[in-house]
Design a protein around this motif. Structure first.
Motif, PDB file in Angstrom:
ATOM      1  N   ALA A 142       0.809  -1.217   0.000  1.00  0.00           N
ATOM      2  CA  ALA A 142       0.000   0.000   0.000  1.00  0.00           C
ATOM      3  C   ALA A 142       0.845   1.272   0.000  1.00  0.00           C
ATOM      4  O   ALA A 142       0.567   2.221  -0.750  1.00  0.00           O
ATOM      5  N   ARG A 143       1.887   1.318   0.815  1.00  0.00           N
ATOM      6  CA  ARG A 143       2.711   2.529   0.871  1.00  0.00           C
ATOM      7  C   ARG A 143       3.434   2.777  -0.448  1.00  0.00           C
ATOM      8  O   ARG A 143       3.639   3.919  -0.863  1.00  0.00           O
ATOM      9  N   GLU A 144       3.811   1.706  -1.099  1.00  0.00           N
ATOM     10  CA  GLU A 144       4.463   1.813  -2.407  1.00  0.00           C
ATOM     11  C   GLU A 144       3.519   2.459  -3.422  1.00  0.00           C
ATOM     12  O   GLU A 144       3.905   3.374  -4.156  1.00  0.00           O
ATOM     13  N   ALA A 145       2.259   2.011  -3.465  1.00  0.00           N
ATOM     14  CA  ALA A 145       1.288   2.559  -4.410  1.00  0.00           C
ATOM     15  C   ALA A 145       0.855   3.966  -4.013  1.00  0.00           C
ATOM     16  O   ALA A 145       0.511   4.789  -4.879  1.00  0.00           O
ATOM     17  N   ALA A 146       0.856   4.262  -2.707  1.00  0.00           N
ATOM     18  CA  ALA A 146       0.393   5.563  -2.219  1.00  0.00           C
ATOM     19  C   ALA A 146       1.342   6.696  -2.573  1.00  0.00           C
ATOM     20  O   ALA A 146       1.018   7.872  -2.341  1.00  0.00           O
ATOM     21  N   ILE A 147       2.497   6.377  -3.141  1.00  0.00           N
ATOM     22  CA  ILE A 147       3.400   7.419  -3.651  1.00  0.00           C
ATOM     23  C   ILE A 147       2.676   8.271  -4.678  1.00  0.00           C
ATOM     24  O   ILE A 147       2.917   9.468  -4.799  1.00  0.00           O
ATOM     25  N   VAL A 148       1.753   7.658  -5.425  1.00  0.00           N
ATOM     26  CA  VAL A 148       1.012   8.345  -6.490  1.00  0.00           C
ATOM     27  C   VAL A 148      -0.096   9.181  -5.855  1.00  0.00           C
ATOM     28  O   VAL A 148      -1.043   8.644  -5.286  1.00  0.00           O
TER      29      VAL A 148
END
Length: 512
Positions: A142-148
């Motif tokens: 989730a944190r990886e995708a939340a960069i966007v």
């Protein structure tokens, strides 16, 4: 009933949205079409167990699942959650009016919990481009995708959370991170610091020059001299990554599945150190469905090849073109994938098979012939791409036992960054050249002018030290970097003198 849900496939470092059409009608049979690989085909077993263990059933009807575009190869287990939600909605076991507004990805365990997926970041970038409201995926990603920014990202632990979200309107916890704040807070956190290095002042100076100009470097010295220790500290003095570089690096590591759970944007430059038994495919990337290799995982960072002559010659040779082009293209019958690979090469080696050469006190000695044979394992074209050769000598006891700390990485990094800024201004008109190591003959003629006295010095050095022709351009490029570190507009004699010292392998008695 026909339902459309959406997933994504990753090719290279870019994602393509996959439309999963699920049709449940009367009859018997389960048909999955759209070029799925074995991992995708096996999803029916995982889905069946996951639904049954959470109070739902796999419909005993005719189920047709089409993955469009149908001519694009689909691979991996990340479509499990996509299929499961489509089957539940199409069989009317749940209400899912808004399911088409979300991208849904995740691998199911038999108890309904979710396993992490690869490529979450490029998938999220594509989802935002195509206007999806949100992205539902395993919590570990989730944190990886939340960069966007501008995309609702929901990390979930099990399929029941997703079912309750669509069927019972129970809210999911949105994952939000302040990308810039997180990024800038982690820029100066180093695992290794040059302050811990005892002695080796000349080698530290050499590493500073290599970092300032982006020069590839090879360290030559006996076992225990500190070659690996110095190489591990090189990323700490490279200029801080920009947000754009961090995004590029994170995308590659995301595609390869190398990002640790609950980690967002990578703020530190990567350091990769593959073992000398590595294959050429593992080094440059490839496979039936091409994955990034070590040179791409080193993008914007450092690739360290310890004991360089021990690597298979064929493995080293496939690295020559990526070193020049700063990218690697992997071609297959139906598609081509390009991965970026702009990295600093740091290599180390012993001067002879026994590790010691011309040392009368050495426990193992090697003849000149054995040493030449050992060194010949490294090809001339590969050495052509290494600007700096430096000999590393063991540290004496007096310096090892000294409790005083040396200059830290942060202070060295400030000088390196200042030199890189000078180079950025110098090459601002070029799209392909950003620092001195990338200069070609045209740029060398333009930016590395020597006065009469300096030319005479270089001529004398090349004749007396028997330096090869390939050393000429390398000396000029390194001299230009040394001058930049001093903020000198011109290359002076002392800059040339220092650069000439860093061509050990070109001298007579090494490679001949």
């Amino acid at each position: 009933m026909l339902i459309k849900v959406y997933g994504s496939a990753v090719f290279g470092v870019e994602a393509t949205t996959i439309t999963v059409e699920v049709n449940v009608t009367s009859g018997i049979g389960y048909h999955l079409v759209g070029l799925p690989d074995n991992a995708v085909k096996e999803s029916s077993y995982r889905i069946t167990a996951a639904l049954q263990n959470n109070g739902y059933k796999f419909p005993g009807k005719k189920i047709i699942i089409n993955m469009a575009p149908a001519d694009l190869r689909k691979e991996g287990s990340a479509y499990d959650l996509t299929f499961a939600m489509g089957i539940l909605a199409a069989s009317e076991q749940i209400k899912a009016e808004e399911i088409s507004q979300y991208l849904i990805m995740g691998e199911l365990s038999l108890d309904g919990s979710l396993q992490p997926i690869k490529g979450a970041l490029p998938i999220a970038i594509q989802a935002k481009k195509e206007g999806y409201k949100g992205f539902i995926l395993p919590e570990q990603n989730a944190r990886e995708a939340a960069i966007v920014s501008g995309l609702e990202v929901y990390g979930v632990n099990s399929i029941t959370q997703v079912i309750d979200f669509f069927d019972k309107n129970q809210p999911l916890t949105r994952t939000e991170i302040n990308t810039r704040e997180t990024f800038y807070n982690n820029l100066d956190h180093f695992e290794y610091d040059f302050a811990d290095v005892k002695g080796q002042e000349s080698i530290k100076r050499c590493m500073e020059i290599a970092a300032a100009g982006g020069h590839n470097i090879i360290l030559i010295g006996p076992p225990g001299a500190g070659k690996t220790m110095l190489a591990k500290r090189l990323p700490s003095i490279l200029p801080p990554m920009t947000l754009q570089e961090a995004l590029e690096t994170t995308k590659i590591h995301s595609v390869a599945g190398r990002i640790k759970d609950n980690v967002g944007l990578l703020a530190q430059r990567p350091f990769r150190s593959p073992h000398h038994t590595i294959s050429d495919v593992a080094l440059v990337g490839g496979g039936a469905y091409p994955q990034p290799g070590e040179i791409s995982l080193s993008h914007n960072g450092v690739l360290f090849l310890d004991e360089l002559p021990e690597f298979k010659r064929g493995v080293l040779e496939v690295m020559r073109q990526p070193l020049e082009d700063r990218e690697v293209t992997i071609s297959r019958a139906k598609f081509t994938v390009t991965y970026p690979s702009s990295f600093m090469l740091v290599a180390s080696m012993n001067p002879s098979p026994g590790g010691y050469f011309n040392d009368p006190d050495a426990p193992v000695s090697s003849s000149a012939y054995e040493m030449q044979r050992y060194m010949s394992k490294i090809s001339g074209p590969l050495l052509d791409r290494i600007d700096i050769h430096i000999e590393v000598t063991p540290v004496p006891f007096e310096k090892l036992s000294d409790d005083r700390k040396g200059e830290g990485s942060i202070e060295i990094r400030k000088r390196v960054t200042a030199a890189r800024e000078i180079q950025s201004v110098r090459f601002e008109a070029s799209e392909t050249i950003h620092y001195n190591a990338q200069m070609g003959p045209k740029q060398i003629r333009e930016h590395c002018n020597l006065d009469t006295e300096s030319k005479a010095l270089l001529k004398t050095a090349m004749e007396k030290l028997n330096l090869s022709a390939r050393a000429y351009d390398r000396i000029l490029k390194v001299s230009r970097t040394i001058a930049d570190l001093e903020e000198s507009p011109n290359i002076l004699g002392r800059h040339l003198t220092e650069a000439i010292q860093y061509r050990s392998l070109d001298r007579e008695g090494w490679l001949g």
